[in-house]
Structure formats: structure tokens, C-alpha cells
Scaffold this motif. Structure first.
Motif: not given
Length: 247
Positions: A26-31, A56-58, A62-65, A85-86
Motif C-alpha cells: 500500500v505504501e509503495a502504491a502511494g509512493i 496509515r500506510a496510505a 498522501g494517497m487516499a484510502s 479511511a477517506d
């Protein structure tokens, strides 16, 4: 204002479905720069503890979850939003009553009847003032999925319901409902998607859909869809590995 909601008014937003239990994905997707990730509890294995870590990772990137629950379940909808979550995505909406029930579950008074607890992650575990939390919580995104013939037959009534933000079309379930499972590019399936989209646009709703090819991403964008979920994280990883092996 909800950041993703604001982005959707400015541009087409792209995300993926996530079925992993590892928050590093998930964190990698946001990065990588995705606008959002849909954390899937309808077809995915993540439990609620894992979902908290995913959210938390999202947020770290700064990526929406968005959490997709497995049904119009008021407890699951509220619990998804409690994670911070957003937004929440609800599948298999077939009737106006189901749409209304989803809105009630996702919104606090006066727009709904969501259960109130200010000691959840969404309210910084009680650190955020309760008035501030309750004043902003209803800005979370609510996405409703219409993906079957019953929903299409009831679409006009569903679109009369106020309080949700995005109408999402699931092409695979739609293909199943017309007796052509998996044939997401069949003219009948594509025609039904266009019919749904045109009706939603007249109500000022944003449009979302699933895509599993880059070409389909582009055509959906051109058709006015602004919330496009491309493929699934574990499949993207799989395809990348296949490309390495074949190369």
C-alpha cells in the motif's frame, strides 16, 4: 474538504484495488503516485487490524484510502470509516432502499444515523475535538456500486437518493448478470455501462469503474469516468514478474 473529493473535481483520478495483507505494498502504491487505493474486504483477506495499518500506510504517502465493505452492512460501513479511511465503497446496490441504507450508515445526523464514537482512529483516538470531528466526518466519500440487472432496472430510483458521491460500475459483475461472465468488452456490457453513466451524469454524480487494461483506462477517461480503479496489486506484481522472466 476531503482531498480526493477535491481532486475528483479537477481531474481523472487513478487507483488500484488492494488484496494484500502487507502494508508495504500500500505504501509503495502511494509512493508511486496513485491517487487512491481501494482496500478490498469483499474479495480480499485483510482483517480490520490490517486495514488500520493499510490506512496509515496510505496516509503516510498522501494517497487516499477507500475501504470496500462486502455488503450494505451498517456496522461494517461505520467501522470502515472509523479507521480514518477517506471513504467507503459499497458493492451490489440493487434498490433505492439499499442505497438509502448505505447513506444512513455512512453519515452522521442530520444526513444519516451512523453510530458515534469519538475515540476511534478517525478522530485521533479522542484527541480531536468532538465538534470538529462530527462537523467534518460527513465529508468522507461514499461510493455505491451498481453492477447487476436489478440495479440497472432500479437505477432511476437509486439516483434519486441523495448523500453519496460516486456511482461505480463493476463490469465483471455486470457481465455475469447478463449471462456473459468475464466478457467485459461485449457490446451489451459496454452499452449498459454507457446507459448507467449517462443517467448518472444528469444527476451530477461522479462516475467510477474498474479497468484491467491500460487501453480501457484511456477510454473510460474519455467517456467521463473520473474515479478509475485499475487492476489489483497482487496481479500487477505477478504480471511484472512474468515480464521479467519472459524478458
Amino acid at each position: 474538504m476531503n482531498h480526493l473529493k477535491h481532486q475528483l473535481t479537477q481531474k481523472t483520478c487513478f487507483g488500484i484495488f488492494s488484496k494484500t495483507t502487507d502494508s508495504a505494498f500500500v505504501e509503495a502504491a502511494g509512493i508511486a503516485g496513485l491517487d487512491f487505493v481501494i482496500l478490498d474486504t469483499e474479495h480480499g483477506p485483510a482483517n480490520w487490524e490490517t486495514l488500520h495499518h493499510h490506512v496509515r500506510a496510505a496516509k503516510l504517502t498522501g494517497m487516499a484510502s477507500i475501504i470496500r465493505v462486502n455488503s450494505v452492512d451498517s456496522h461494517a460501513i461505520s467501522r470502515a470509516l472509523d479507521t480514518g479511511a477517506d471513504g467507503v465503497q459499497v458493492p451490489n446496490i440493487s434498490t433505492a432502499q439499499q442505497a438509502q441504507n448505505a447513506v444512513k450508515a455512512a453519515r452522521f445526523h442530520p444526513h444519516g444515523s451512523r453510530g458515534v464514537c469519538r475515540f476511534v482512529r478517525a478522530a485521533n483516538f479522542g484527541y480531536q475535538h468532538k465538534d470538529d470531528y462530527l462537523a467534518t466526518a460527513n465529508d468522507k466519500l461514499l461510493i455505491l456500486q451498481v453492477e447487476g440487472l436489478e440495479g440497472i432496472n432500479n437505477l432511476d430510483k437509486i439516483l434519486e437518493i441523495r448523500g453519496f458521491d460516486i456511482l461505480f460500475i463493476g463490469p465483471y459483475d455486470l457481465s455475469q448478470s447478463v449471462g456473459k461472465p468475464g466478457q467485459v468488452n461485449d457490446p451489451e456490457v459496454l452499452g449498459l455501462m454507457q446507459t448507467i453513466a449517462e443517467k448518472a451524469k444528469t444527476k451530477g454524480l461522479m462516475l467510477g469503474a474498474f479497468s484491467d487494461t491500460l487501453d480501457r483506462n484511456e477510454s473510460l477517461k474519455n467517456e467521463g469516468f473520473n474515479y478509475i480503479a485499475y487492476s489489483v496489486d497482487v496481479n500487477i506484481y505477478l504480471q511484472a514478474l512474468i515480464s521479467i522472466i519472459q524478458g
